[in-house]
Design a protein around this motif. Sequence first.
Motif, PDB file in Angstrom:
ATOM      1  N   GLY A 102      10.863   5.223   0.576  1.00 36.22           N
ATOM      2  CA  GLY A 102      10.276   4.158   1.225  1.00 36.22           C
ATOM      3  C   GLY A 102      11.172   3.346   2.142  1.00 36.22           C
TER       4      GLY A 102
ATOM      5  N   SER B 149      -4.543  -2.440   5.549  1.00 36.95           N
ATOM      6  CA  SER B 149      -3.542  -1.181   5.595  1.00 36.95           C
ATOM      7  C   SER B 149      -2.517  -1.551   6.676  1.00 36.95           C
TER       8      SER B 149
ATOM      9  N   GLY C  52       0.820  -1.317  -0.126  1.00 37.12           N
ATOM     10  CA  GLY C  52      -0.065  -0.207   0.090  1.00 37.12           C
ATOM     11  C   GLY C  52       0.728   1.167  -0.114  1.00 37.12           C
ATOM     12  N   GLU C  53       0.582   2.176   0.878  1.00 38.59           N
ATOM     13  CA  GLU C  53       1.270   3.475   1.128  1.00 38.59           C
ATOM     14  C   GLU C  53       2.739   3.524   1.472  1.00 38.59           C
ATOM     15  N   LEU C  54       2.910   2.270   2.007  1.00 42.47           N
ATOM     16  CA  LEU C  54       4.658   1.931   2.290  1.00 42.47           C
ATOM     17  C   LEU C  54       5.465   1.688   1.295  1.00 42.47           C
ATOM     18  N   ARG C  55       5.041   1.410   0.216  1.00 37.77           N
ATOM     19  CA  ARG C  55       5.843   1.050  -1.076  1.00 37.77           C
ATOM     20  C   ARG C  55       6.026   2.555  -1.991  1.00 37.77           C
ATOM     21  N   SER C  56       7.318   2.705  -1.910  1.00 39.04           N
ATOM     22  CA  SER C  56       7.774   3.972  -2.710  1.00 39.04           C
ATOM     23  C   SER C  56       8.850   3.741  -3.521  1.00 39.04           C
TER      24      SER C  56
ATOM     25  N   ASN D  55      10.490  11.468  -0.860  1.00 35.74           N
ATOM     26  CA  ASN D  55      10.156  10.407   0.079  1.00 35.74           C
ATOM     27  C   ASN D  55      10.701   9.287  -0.317  1.00 35.74           C
TER      28      ASN D  55
ATOM     29  N   ARG E  13       0.250   0.205   9.499  1.00 32.17           N
ATOM     30  CA  ARG E  13       0.297   1.498  10.378  1.00 32.17           C
ATOM     31  C   ARG E  13       1.370   1.340  11.416  1.00 32.17           C
TER      32      ARG E  13
END
Length: 321
Positions: A165, A194, A144-148, A163, A196
């Motif tokens: 990851g 998700s 999810g949003e962790l992957r960068s 940013n 957190r």
Amino acid sequence: MNAILITFNKCAAIEDDYYMFASKPDDLDDLSEFTRIFYFDDQAPENKWRHLDIPYFSTICLCVVKSALGSQRKYAALSKNGDISYYWPGGQGTEKIVDAGLKKVAPMYGYLNSLKEIDGCLYACGGGGQIYVRDANQWHDIAGELRSPAPIIKPNHAINQFNIGDDIADIDGYSAKDLYAVGRNGIYHYNGHSWRLCQVFTDEIMMSVICASNGVIWTCGFNGTILRGNAASGFEAVSHYDDDMILTKMAFYRDHIYFASNEGLFLLDYTKEKSRLQKIDEIVECEDISVVGDTLLCIGSKSIYILDKHGWRELKHPDHT
């Protein structure tokens, strides 16, 4: 013919008398991508050692896959670039986690760090916040949003403008809806939808995580940091070792937790509230550890040690005798 010396880097205890090792021949240069897998079978009637070679492959993790790939047990070697080699009696296979590793085209997320079977499914994690799960046929991103992805650096752009990851070092859990992952930024919990960040009172990098059967999560990392707790109640520090030691992996064995580190092998009696880390003097160096049944397996770069009900003993590799 003279034996070629090898350097061990990973191990996996398959059974009490059956082990798997990843190594690299010393006559290859440091940049060469190559793995020599050794198996030791103490029940073999004649030659107890056998090996196979994987060219263009740098093993970052070994995993005994009990049920995630069918009813037959398989043995997996994960490369840092997301290639996986599977082996089983009478067969072998390979596959690739598509987005993992260093590629010539964007997006690029970086190397993988760990492969683990959790509740009948395979999970992998690594740099750029990568976290994957394998279904019956292929790998899927669940970060999810962790992957960068790694940023494309242009002239006059400072790296701190981007940013980056997290480098996810390890993953464990109880089910697909109750997972924990650790890395540079701390401890993450996944509820099936998700991720957190969990509440922790340290900024140390975490390297390994184990979800105990009693619901307590243990994790360890830089400067001898050891934390325990869970996502609901937070985590507390239980280590008493303040130094530059890096705890790289841990495993439960009997009433203790054993820790691989850059300073050797340590143990902690988790049944005692104020237990301190104790060094195992017999083990000079510890690259990796693995536990199965009544056996703890420990490797150094040139050594193999086994702890069982009879105590410590050294297993000599034929290329080192």
